[in-house]
Design a protein around this motif. Structure first.
Motif, short mmCIF file in Angstrom:
data_model
loop_
_atom_site.label_atom_id
_atom_site.label_comp_id
_atom_site.label_asym_id
_atom_site.label_seq_id
_atom_site.Cartn_x
_atom_site.Cartn_y
_atom_site.Cartn_z
N ASN A 157 -18.27 -41.34 5.79
CA ASN A 157 -19.50 -41.23 6.65
C ASN A 157 -20.50 -42.20 6.30
OD1 ASN A 157 -18.72 -38.76 8.31
ND2 ASN A 157 -19.39 -37.46 6.46
N LYS A 158 -20.25 -42.94 5.25
CA LYS A 158 -21.21 -44.05 4.80
C LYS A 158 -20.94 -45.26 6.01
CE LYS A 158 -22.12 -46.85 0.80
NZ LYS A 158 -21.58 -47.61 -0.31
N PRO A 159 -22.04 -45.56 6.34
CA PRO A 159 -22.14 -46.64 7.69
C PRO A 159 -21.97 -48.03 6.76
CG PRO A 159 -24.25 -46.03 7.09
CD PRO A 159 -23.55 -44.97 6.49
N THR A 160 -21.21 -48.97 7.68
CA THR A 160 -21.25 -50.18 7.00
C THR A 160 -22.73 -50.95 7.09
OG1 THR A 160 -18.95 -50.21 8.33
CG2 THR A 160 -20.13 -52.52 7.71
N HIS A 161 -22.69 -51.76 6.23
CA HIS A 161 -23.84 -52.49 5.82
C HIS A 161 -24.23 -53.56 6.93
CE1 HIS A 161 -27.13 -54.23 3.67
NE2 HIS A 161 -27.24 -53.34 2.89
N SER A 162 -25.26 -53.83 7.51
CA SER A 162 -25.53 -54.71 8.26
C SER A 162 -25.23 -56.28 7.92
CB SER A 162 -27.00 -54.57 8.90
OG SER A 162 -27.94 -54.79 7.75
N SER A 163 -25.56 -56.59 6.37
CA SER A 163 -25.12 -57.83 6.09
C SER A 163 -23.51 -58.05 6.09
CB SER A 163 -25.65 -57.98 4.73
OG SER A 163 -25.09 -57.12 3.80
N ILE A 164 -22.80 -57.16 5.94
CA ILE A 164 -21.42 -57.31 6.15
C ILE A 164 -20.91 -57.47 7.51
CG2 ILE A 164 -19.14 -56.24 5.71
CD1 ILE A 164 -20.26 -54.85 3.47
N ALA A 165 -21.45 -56.59 8.55
CA ALA A 165 -21.28 -56.98 9.93
C ALA A 165 -21.72 -58.49 10.28
CB ALA A 165 -22.20 -56.05 10.64
N LEU A 166 -22.74 -58.88 9.83
CA LEU A 166 -23.33 -60.18 10.41
C LEU A 166 -22.53 -61.08 9.76
CD1 LEU A 166 -25.64 -61.87 11.64
CD2 LEU A 166 -26.87 -61.93 9.33
N MET A 203 -17.37 -67.01 4.39
CA MET A 203 -16.24 -66.27 4.85
C MET A 203 -15.87 -65.38 3.29
SD MET A 203 -13.83 -68.86 6.95
CE MET A 203 -14.20 -70.35 5.81
N THR A 204 -15.85 -66.10 2.21
CA THR A 204 -15.60 -65.44 0.95
C THR A 204 -16.74 -64.19 0.74
OG1 THR A 204 -14.74 -67.64 0.05
CG2 THR A 204 -15.34 -65.73 -1.53
N THR A 205 -17.77 -64.43 1.02
CA THR A 205 -18.80 -63.54 0.76
C THR A 205 -18.61 -62.23 1.74
OG1 THR A 205 -20.40 -65.01 0.25
CG2 THR A 205 -21.27 -62.75 0.86
N ALA A 206 -17.91 -62.36 2.88
CA ALA A 206 -17.56 -61.50 3.82
C ALA A 206 -16.44 -60.92 3.35
CB ALA A 206 -17.25 -61.92 5.21
N VAL A 207 -15.45 -61.29 2.76
CA VAL A 207 -14.18 -60.81 2.44
C VAL A 207 -14.63 -60.01 1.08
CG1 VAL A 207 -12.09 -61.47 1.28
CG2 VAL A 207 -12.79 -62.56 3.34
N PHE A 208 -15.50 -60.58 0.16
CA PHE A 208 -15.70 -59.70 -1.10
C PHE A 208 -16.38 -58.75 -0.78
CE2 PHE A 208 -14.13 -63.21 -3.64
CZ PHE A 208 -13.88 -62.90 -4.70
N TRP A 253 -7.17 -48.40 5.37
CA TRP A 253 -7.79 -48.60 6.79
C TRP A 253 -8.16 -47.20 7.30
CZ3 TRP A 253 -5.34 -45.27 10.14
CH2 TRP A 253 -4.16 -44.57 9.74
N THR A 254 -7.73 -46.38 6.54
CA THR A 254 -8.36 -45.02 7.07
C THR A 254 -9.84 -44.59 6.91
OG1 THR A 254 -7.51 -43.81 5.01
CG2 THR A 254 -5.99 -43.63 6.92
N LYS A 255 -10.32 -45.30 5.84
CA LYS A 255 -11.65 -45.20 5.41
C LYS A 255 -12.66 -45.78 6.31
CE LYS A 255 -12.95 -45.50 0.95
NZ LYS A 255 -13.24 -46.23 -0.21
N ALA A 256 -12.43 -47.04 6.84
CA ALA A 256 -13.33 -47.49 7.81
C ALA A 256 -12.33 -48.49 8.78
CB ALA A 256 -14.47 -48.63 7.03
N PRO A 257 -11.67 -48.01 9.86
CA PRO A 257 -11.00 -49.01 10.49
C PRO A 257 -11.45 -50.11 11.17
CG PRO A 257 -10.78 -46.58 10.96
CD PRO A 257 -11.93 -46.64 10.07
N ALA A 258 -12.75 -50.05 11.75
CA ALA A 258 -13.65 -51.20 12.43
C ALA A 258 -13.75 -52.19 11.26
CB ALA A 258 -14.88 -50.65 12.87
N LEU A 259 -14.10 -51.79 10.19
CA LEU A 259 -14.20 -52.82 8.95
C LEU A 259 -12.89 -53.58 8.67
CD1 LEU A 259 -16.43 -54.06 7.57
CD2 LEU A 259 -16.07 -52.27 5.45
N ASN A 260 -12.00 -52.66 8.47
CA ASN A 260 -10.60 -53.34 8.31
C ASN A 260 -10.05 -54.18 9.26
OD1 ASN A 260 -10.34 -51.75 5.77
ND2 ASN A 260 -8.11 -52.00 6.08
#
Length: 346
Positions: free
Chosen positions: A318-327, A211-216, A234-241
């Motif tokens: 436009n920078k996509p979210t990294h797959s490791s963060i999504a996982l 969990m801490t890795t995901a937050v950092f 939140w305006t930069k990456a709404p889904a990630l936020n």
């Protein structure tokens, strides 16, 4: 920093951690801890800011004192028992000194004073290493010597850590300090159960690392280090936020998220051991930490808190979210339904 130097320091970190975890002799474990300390100091001070240099100095002094105590406790035990084996720590004085040394290494109360300052003076990626990888060798030593340590002392230190971690994080606006006090509070949950069920401590630590890795990594992606910055990110990456909101609530231990699993199992085990008052105390004290988790979660949503100073809003990237963060964020929120499988494995 030179990429070759960074690679050397990273390999040294992995080497020191591996040596400590896999060793049976106290001198080898001490050598691994020293390699770890010497490898992380350049990473802390690489920004050449006065705060970073101060953080590296504080870290070095504290870790050197803790390593000296580890060596002193092992030598005392060898003097009385003739054993250098880590699992053969039996002398009461050695056990007491080792508990203090490992508490200082981990940042466990009342030896927590260095951790928030060091984390605040480090970058987010270095702070991630300090909160996760650097805690693995001391936790493994605590795991191997758990049968010899004093349960009453560990319980008192655990309850104090949970109280201080929750109480001192209430008035913070720096996200790294909030996460440092969150780490202190989580260490309290790990320490209180280690004498009775060490595997639960490891489960708690692994899920905390997740969990801490995901937050950092999420905070590093949206470049947020303070609460006012987080409110406009939140305006930069709404889904990630939105996922950051759920990950923070999971870190707080709210059901039905992943972070609820270790707390639930620890409370159950403490009740089985007849430590109902300790379970009630640590559960109530963790509610202090819930406040600043909810504060972070509130700031990470689209709503802005009142009386916020003006900040430049950065629009969608436009920078996509990294797959490791999504996982990692998915695992940090959705592992509770497979908790029977996890408990079977441990």
């Amino acid at each position: 920093m030179n990429p070759q130097a960074k690679l050397i320091f990273t390999i040294s970190l992995l080497l020191g951690t591996t040596i400590t975890i896999s060793s049976n002799h106290w001198i080898m474990a001490w050598a691994g801890l020293e390699i770890n300390t010497l490898a992380i100091i350049p990473l802390i001070s690489k920004s050449h800011h006065p705060r970073s240099i101060e953080a590296a100095t504080k870290y070095f002094i504290t870790q050197a004192a803790a390593s000296a105590l580890v060596l002193f406790s092992s030598m005392t035990n060898a003097w009385y028992t003739g054993q250098w084996d880590i699992t053969q720590l039996t002398h009461p004085t050695s056990c007491l000194i080792l508990t203090s040394a490992l508490a200082m290494k981990l940042g466990l109360a009342p030896f927590h004073f260095w951790f928030p300052e060091v984390l605040q003076g480090s970058q987010l990626t270095t702070g991630l290493l300090l909160s996760t990888v650097m805690k693995l060798p001391p936790i493994s030593l605590l795991f191997m010597t758990s049968h010899s340590l004093n349960p009453t002392l560990l319980t008192c230190m655990a309850i104090l850590s949970t109280a201080l971690g929750g109480w001192m994080g209430l008035n913070q606006t720096q996200i790294r300090k909030i996460l440092a006090f969150s780490s202190i509070s989580h260490l309290g949950w790990m320490t209180i159960i280690i004498s009775y069920n060490p595997k639960l401590t490891l489960l708690n630590f692994y899920l905390y690392m997740l969990m801490t890795t995901a937050v950092f990594l999420t905070l590093n992606t949206i470049k947020a280090s303070k609460l006012p910055t987080l409110t406009t990110a939140w305006t930069k990456a709404p889904a990630l936020n939105a996922m950051l909101l759920l990950t923070l609530l999971s870190l707080a231990g709210l059901p039905p998220l992943t972070g609820f699993l270790p707390k639930w199992l620890i409370i159950q085990e403490l009740t089985k051991q007849g430590m109902t008052m300790a379970a009630v105390s640590i559960s109530l004290l963790s509610l202090l930490g819930l406040f600043f988790y909810l504060r972070l979660a509130y700031c990470s949503t689209i709503t802005l808190p009142p009386h916020t100073t003006n900040h430049i809003k950065q629009w969608h990237t436009n920078k996509p979210t990294h797959s490791s963060i999504a996982l990692l964020t998915t695992m940090s929120t959705a592992l509770l339904p497979i908790s029977p499988l996890i408990t079977t494995i441990i």
